[in-house]
Design an enzyme around this catalytic site. Sequence first.
Site, PDB file in Angstrom:
ATOM      1  N   LYS A 116     -47.298  27.892 -21.913  1.00  0.00           N
ATOM      2  CA  LYS A 116     -46.069  27.305 -21.374  1.00  0.00           C
ATOM      3  C   LYS A 116     -44.973  28.359 -21.229  1.00  0.00           C
ATOM      4  O   LYS A 116     -44.315  28.474 -20.188  1.00  0.00           O
ATOM      5  CB  LYS A 116     -45.597  26.192 -22.326  1.00  0.00           C
ATOM      6  CG  LYS A 116     -44.224  25.662 -22.044  1.00  0.00           C
ATOM      7  CD  LYS A 116     -44.212  24.893 -20.755  1.00  0.00           C
ATOM      8  CE  LYS A 116     -42.819  24.572 -20.303  1.00  0.00           C
ATOM      9  NZ  LYS A 116     -42.811  23.814 -19.067  1.00  0.00           N
TER      10      LYS A 116
ATOM     11  N   CYS B 281     -35.251  25.252 -18.912  1.00  0.00           N
ATOM     12  CA  CYS B 281     -36.600  25.792 -19.124  1.00  0.00           C
ATOM     13  C   CYS B 281     -36.638  27.288 -18.859  1.00  0.00           C
ATOM     14  O   CYS B 281     -36.815  28.088 -19.772  1.00  0.00           O
ATOM     15  CB  CYS B 281     -37.584  25.101 -18.197  1.00  0.00           C
ATOM     16  SG  CYS B 281     -37.444  23.318 -18.271  1.00  0.00           S
TER      17      CYS B 281
HETATM   18  N1  SAJ Z   1     -34.441  29.688  -8.603  1.00  0.00           N
HETATM   19  C1  SAJ Z   1     -33.983  30.762  -7.856  1.00  0.00           C
HETATM   20  N2  SAJ Z   1     -34.816  31.290  -6.918  1.00  0.00           N
HETATM   21  C2  SAJ Z   1     -36.068  30.793  -6.688  1.00  0.00           C
HETATM   22  C3  SAJ Z   1     -36.522  29.717  -7.462  1.00  0.00           C
HETATM   23  C4  SAJ Z   1     -35.687  29.177  -8.409  1.00  0.00           C
HETATM   24  O1  SAJ Z   1     -32.853  31.234  -8.032  1.00  0.00           O
HETATM   25  O2  SAJ Z   1     -36.735  31.324  -5.810  1.00  0.00           O
HETATM   26  C5  SAJ Z   1     -33.569  29.120  -9.643  1.00  0.00           C
HETATM   27  C6  SAJ Z   1     -33.220  27.645  -9.402  1.00  0.00           C
HETATM   28  O3  SAJ Z   1     -32.133  27.511  -8.539  1.00  0.00           O
HETATM   29  C7  SAJ Z   1     -32.927  27.192 -10.807  1.00  0.00           C
HETATM   30  C8  SAJ Z   1     -33.901  28.005 -11.652  1.00  0.00           C
HETATM   31  O4  SAJ Z   1     -34.282  29.108 -10.857  1.00  0.00           O
HETATM   32  O5  SAJ Z   1     -31.601  27.530 -11.182  1.00  0.00           O
HETATM   33  C9  SAJ Z   1     -35.130  27.267 -12.098  1.00  0.00           C
HETATM   34  O6  SAJ Z   1     -35.600  26.403 -11.060  1.00  0.00           O
HETATM   35  P1  SAJ Z   1     -37.149  26.173 -10.765  1.00  0.00           P
HETATM   36  O7  SAJ Z   1     -37.257  25.223  -9.650  1.00  0.00           O
HETATM   37  O8  SAJ Z   1     -37.837  27.469 -10.615  1.00  0.00           O
HETATM   38  O9  SAJ Z   1     -37.729  25.577 -12.106  1.00  0.00           O
HETATM   39  P2  SAJ Z   1     -37.325  24.358 -13.065  1.00  0.00           P
HETATM   40  O10 SAJ Z   1     -36.511  24.905 -14.202  1.00  0.00           O
HETATM   41  O11 SAJ Z   1     -36.789  23.197 -12.331  1.00  0.00           O
HETATM   42  O12 SAJ Z   1     -38.790  23.957 -13.606  1.00  0.00           O
HETATM   43  C10 SAJ Z   1     -39.575  24.946 -14.229  1.00  0.00           C
HETATM   44  C11 SAJ Z   1     -40.968  24.911 -13.607  1.00  0.00           C
HETATM   45  N3  SAJ Z   1     -41.743  26.064 -14.046  1.00  0.00           N
HETATM   46  C12 SAJ Z   1     -42.375  26.887 -13.173  1.00  0.00           C
HETATM   47  O13 SAJ Z   1     -42.311  26.722 -11.978  1.00  0.00           O
HETATM   48  C13 SAJ Z   1     -43.183  27.981 -13.758  1.00  0.00           C
HETATM   49  C14 SAJ Z   1     -41.660  23.610 -14.007  1.00  0.00           C
HETATM   50  O14 SAJ Z   1     -43.000  23.584 -13.543  1.00  0.00           O
HETATM   51  C15 SAJ Z   1     -41.619  23.462 -15.520  1.00  0.00           C
HETATM   52  O15 SAJ Z   1     -42.257  22.265 -15.956  1.00  0.00           O
HETATM   53  C16 SAJ Z   1     -40.185  23.432 -15.950  1.00  0.00           C
HETATM   54  O16 SAJ Z   1     -39.603  24.690 -15.617  1.00  0.00           O
HETATM   55  C17 SAJ Z   1     -40.132  23.197 -17.446  1.00  0.00           C
HETATM   56  O17 SAJ Z   1     -39.852  22.057 -17.844  1.00  0.00           O
HETATM   57  O18 SAJ Z   1     -40.464  24.110 -18.212  1.00  0.00           O
END
Ligand code: SAJ
Length: 422
Positions: free
Chosen positions: A214, A268
């Site tokens: 995780k 996360c």
């Molecule tokens: N973000 C960026 N650029 C990107 C992608 C995301 O700046 O290209 C930012 C988003 O705006 C946000 C942050 O990163 O602020 C995180 O967003 P996210 O969509 O990447 O992830 P979360 O936090 O919504 O969900 C993540 C996911 N993990 C992965 O993709 C590896 C999800 O599958 C997990 O279940 C979740 O964390 C968790 O609960 O751990």
Amino acid sequence: MSSRKLKISIVGLGYIGLPTAAVLASVGHEVVGIEISQAIVDVVNRGEIHIVEPDLDGLVQAAVHSGRLRAVMAAEPADAFIIAVPTPFMNDHQPDLRHVEQAARAIAPQLQRGNLVILESTSPVGTTEKLAGWLAEERPDLRFPVAGSKETDVHLAYCPERVLPGSIVSELVRNDRVVGGLTPPCAEKARHLYETFVRGQCIATDARTAEMTKLTENAFRDVNIAFANELSLICDQLGIDVWELIALANRHPRVNILNPGPGVGGHCIAVDPWFIVDSAPQAARLIRAAREVNDGKPEWVLNKVAEAVAAARGRLDRGVVVACLGLAFKANIDDLRESPSLEIAERLVERRFADRLLVVEPYVEALPAALASHAGVELSELDAALAAADVVVLLVDHQQFKGVPRDALAGKTVIDTRGLWR
Ligand code: SAJ
């Protein structure tokens, strides 16, 4: 899929616990949610939800009305217990396991021989072993598994959630699950439970590997976002459009760069990599650097806003109006936890950059307290904010912002941290 219906208790009815409870009820289990908040208990028992998540409302409503889901404050006996409580970090980035410990001590008096206890909360390596220790302290009359033990009264496993906020309901069912047991029979027993509702594969391993899996998933994403964010700083210095650059580089068959933004938020990705750094500080150099790059991005955006406001002040003979578009930590959700956009708005207010700050956040009904208490800060509709603003700071790529006509931005300084309007 096994067809045996169980009584399952979910400890914590938050972003993970509530959807998991509803999905388990939807396949026929009797589900009891244990919640420390009376307000959440009341909301759920009315068949309503306290978070914004697509498709969750109908699922919870159906589960409660079918009689298969109810919420309570005190633990009661069950076949299986799933712990889905928050694991934040403390000021020094050390994991705070108090909620897991409290959950363990709350369910311990109800445990019976043959029960299964599963931890889903994101946790540092070794937490499931600690969980066994807390339960054993409370229940010296029961045998709990330790590595290599053959006989146990209660089975214990770690099965991390990995669903994406905004797609939780579908990902809960579709995604593969990693199920780590303290012993192989623990993993098997937990796997059978997940196989009653998961359509993806449920893969058994040991608890420590599952815990690290995780953390690794989220650290991987954090490092990759940090790469994009670092590129955005470099491109700014070199006068290159980072969005065009990334689009071009991604035409290479083995390159897939993520998107820069105002920083990384949520409970996360901005948190979990620290659990790795805390466990292995000397070895986790890249993971720490990525956290620092991503955590530094809001300050970089603030400097851009400060420059824009100073320039506007120079050309206007009145106060400068700044519009911040979005407070959530990412697009199309209401979640403000660890949000870099909120952090930017708060610091803008603290440093009194703008004479008036208009905040547009279609997913909240009121400003958070840290913003609401300041004079000159208002929650605004999109059109009104765009009409009044001298400086427009796009912080979240919500769908509502995509269609903004370019002429609504004419004559304003635009800081588009997501590359939405390029
Ligand atoms: N973000 C960026 N650029 C990107 C992608 C995301 O700046 O290209 C930012 C988003 O705006 C946000 C942050 O990163 O602020 C995180 O967003 P996210 O969509 O990447 O992830 P979360 O936090 O919504 O969900 C993540 C996911 N993990 C992965 O993709 C590896 C999800 O599958 C997990 O279940 C979740 O964390 C968790 O609960 O751990």
